[in-house]
Design an enzyme around this catalytic site. Structure first.
Site, PDB file in Angstrom:
ATOM      1  N   ASN A  10       0.762  -1.569  -0.259  1.00 18.32           N
ATOM      2  CA  ASN A  10      -0.037   0.114  -0.365  1.00 18.32           C
ATOM      3  C   ASN A  10       0.976   1.197   0.050  1.00 18.32           C
ATOM      4  O   ASN A  10       0.333   2.436  -0.193  1.00 18.32           O
ATOM      5  CB  ASN A  10      -0.850  -0.023   1.128  1.00 18.32           C
ATOM      6  CG  ASN A  10      -0.097  -0.435   2.707  1.00 18.32           C
ATOM      7  OD1 ASN A  10       0.509  -0.614   3.058  1.00 18.32           O
ATOM      8  ND2 ASN A  10      -0.383   0.968   3.266  1.00 18.32           N
ATOM      9  N   LYS A 122       0.767 -17.926  -2.616  1.00 15.69           N
ATOM     10  CA  LYS A 122       0.841 -16.353  -2.978  1.00 15.69           C
ATOM     11  C   LYS A 122       0.359 -15.713  -3.242  1.00 15.69           C
ATOM     12  O   LYS A 122      -0.138 -16.016  -4.810  1.00 15.69           O
ATOM     13  CB  LYS A 122       2.512 -16.182  -2.878  1.00 15.69           C
ATOM     14  CG  LYS A 122       2.916 -14.961  -2.521  1.00 15.69           C
ATOM     15  CD  LYS A 122       2.658 -14.229  -1.235  1.00 15.69           C
ATOM     16  CE  LYS A 122       3.449 -12.876  -1.508  1.00 15.69           C
ATOM     17  NZ  LYS A 122       3.422 -12.561   0.447  1.00 15.69           N
ATOM     18  N   LYS A 206       7.559 -11.300   0.804  1.00 21.30           N
ATOM     19  CA  LYS A 206       8.585 -10.215   0.734  1.00 21.30           C
ATOM     20  C   LYS A 206       8.454  -9.704   2.325  1.00 21.30           C
ATOM     21  O   LYS A 206      10.118  -8.936   2.858  1.00 21.30           O
ATOM     22  CB  LYS A 206       7.872  -9.051   0.298  1.00 21.30           C
ATOM     23  CG  LYS A 206       7.226  -8.150   1.569  1.00 21.30           C
ATOM     24  CD  LYS A 206       6.321  -7.130   0.307  1.00 21.30           C
ATOM     25  CE  LYS A 206       4.324  -6.303   0.618  1.00 21.30           C
ATOM     26  NZ  LYS A 206       4.763  -6.851   2.746  1.00 21.30           N
ATOM     27  N   LYS A 264       3.247 -11.730   7.996  1.00 25.18           N
ATOM     28  CA  LYS A 264       3.819 -10.600   9.227  1.00 25.18           C
ATOM     29  C   LYS A 264       4.168 -10.217  10.113  1.00 25.18           C
ATOM     30  O   LYS A 264       5.235 -10.674  10.527  1.00 25.18           O
ATOM     31  CB  LYS A 264       2.764  -9.000   8.433  1.00 25.18           C
ATOM     32  CG  LYS A 264       2.945  -8.622   7.388  1.00 25.18           C
ATOM     33  CD  LYS A 264       1.579  -7.250   7.356  1.00 25.18           C
ATOM     34  CE  LYS A 264       1.212  -6.863   5.911  1.00 25.18           C
ATOM     35  NZ  LYS A 264       1.384  -7.620   4.788  1.00 25.18           N
TER      36      LYS A 264
END
Length: 311
Positions: A10, A122, A206, A264
């Site tokens: 984002n 993913k 990532k 995360k």
């Protein structure tokens, strides 16, 4: 402090925005103002997402009649690293006059026998209604899955083993350079039977790559900056509460969505468990407050920040 920042997707493209270059550039310039404040006080390494951009290029590549076949995902990853890295590099150079900033295309080593290749999971690219997603899957040979109320393409996401250019990044950081690297998790590569590198069709998470790189570079803090103020306990229920300070042990007792907060949380837990240092998840515009412990979800071995010894 040496700080690595993993920017959520984002940061470059907010949910619902079009993939117009002007829109993305405006977002990047705003990001650069926040990151420049961190860079003035700390050694800074920046990673970033690329999911929407990779998805767009994959569709264009698959539909281009001039091509004999679509570009593979390792090549698309390199393309978007260069594009987004260039935008960030230029914006930071303008925000940090006299400071050296560099964006480099980096490769992330994975293993070709990773079980993820047998179970693509993913999410990449834009969202679709079910009928359109299934139509595209039939046309292009995609695998698609439901992502909340919509459907998206999924690709293999093998675990990162090492960023190939780690030594080079470490050298530049020591010389005071702000380094932008490992965009989209890095270009996925494997070593063949002769030890040579070769790209492979996949996308590396990532945040897991950033966590691994943060450890290898001996960072003092690892920040995942996104559009949520804090990690939520019991998200989406009447019992929903924000988590301000916590430990990897506590986070691992909770359930988080695999397609959003789950990776995360796993990334910050791995970093803290391995290094004993601090990691956090929070809003990009609160980055400075997160480092001071007054915003975001702060994760440390003992749940305290500033960190006190656990030895």
């Amino acid at each position: 402090m040496r700080v690595i920042v993993a920017l959520g997707g984002n940061a470059v493209l907010k949910r619902g925005q079009r993939l117009d270059v002007d829109v993305q550039l405006r977002n990047v310039r705003a990001v650069a103002i926040t990151l420049a404040r961190l860079a003035r006080e700390h050694e800074l390494i920046i990673t970033h997402g690329n999911g929407p951009q990779v998805g767009m290029l994959a569709v264009q590549s698959a539909a281009d009649p001039e091509l004999g076949g679509p570009y593979p995902f390792d090549t698309l990853g390199a393309q978007t690293q260069g594009m987004i890295g260039y935008w960030l590099q230029q914006a930071l150079q303008n925000a940090l006059p006299g400071r050296q900033v560099i964006a480099i295309v980096t490769q992330t080593l994975v293993t070709a026998v990773d079980p993820a290749f047998d179970d693509p999971a993913k999410f990449v690219g834009r969202v679709y209604e079910r009928e359109e997603a299934q139509k595209l899957a039939g046309e292009y040979g995609w695998t698609v899955r439901q992502d909340g109320p919509h459907w998206r393409r999924v690709v293999p996401s093998p675990a990162p083993q090492r960023v190939v250019e780690t030594r080079l990044i470490r050298k530049m950081v020591r010389e005071g350079v702000v380094v932008i690297c490992a965009g989209g998790g890095g270009v996925p590569v494997v070593r063949d039977e002769h030890g040579r590198l070769a790209g492979i069709e996949a996308v590396v998470d990532k945040d897991l790559t950033a966590s691994m790189l943060a450890e290898a570079l001996e960072c003092d803090a690892f920040l995942i900056l996104t559009d949520v103020p804090r990690v939520m306990r019991d998200f989406g229920t009447p019992r929903q509460t924000e988590i301000a300070h916590t430990t990897p042990h506590e986070l691992r007792t909770l359930d988080f969505p695999a397609g959003s907060m789950g990776p995360k949380v796993e990334a910050v837990c791995r970093f803290v468990e391995t290094t004993g240092d601090m990691a956090a998840i929070g809003r990009l515009d609160e980055a400075e407050r997160i480092l001071h412990g007054s915003a975001g979800t702060i994760v440390t071995p003992n749940g305290r920040w500033p960190l006190t010894s656990t030895l």
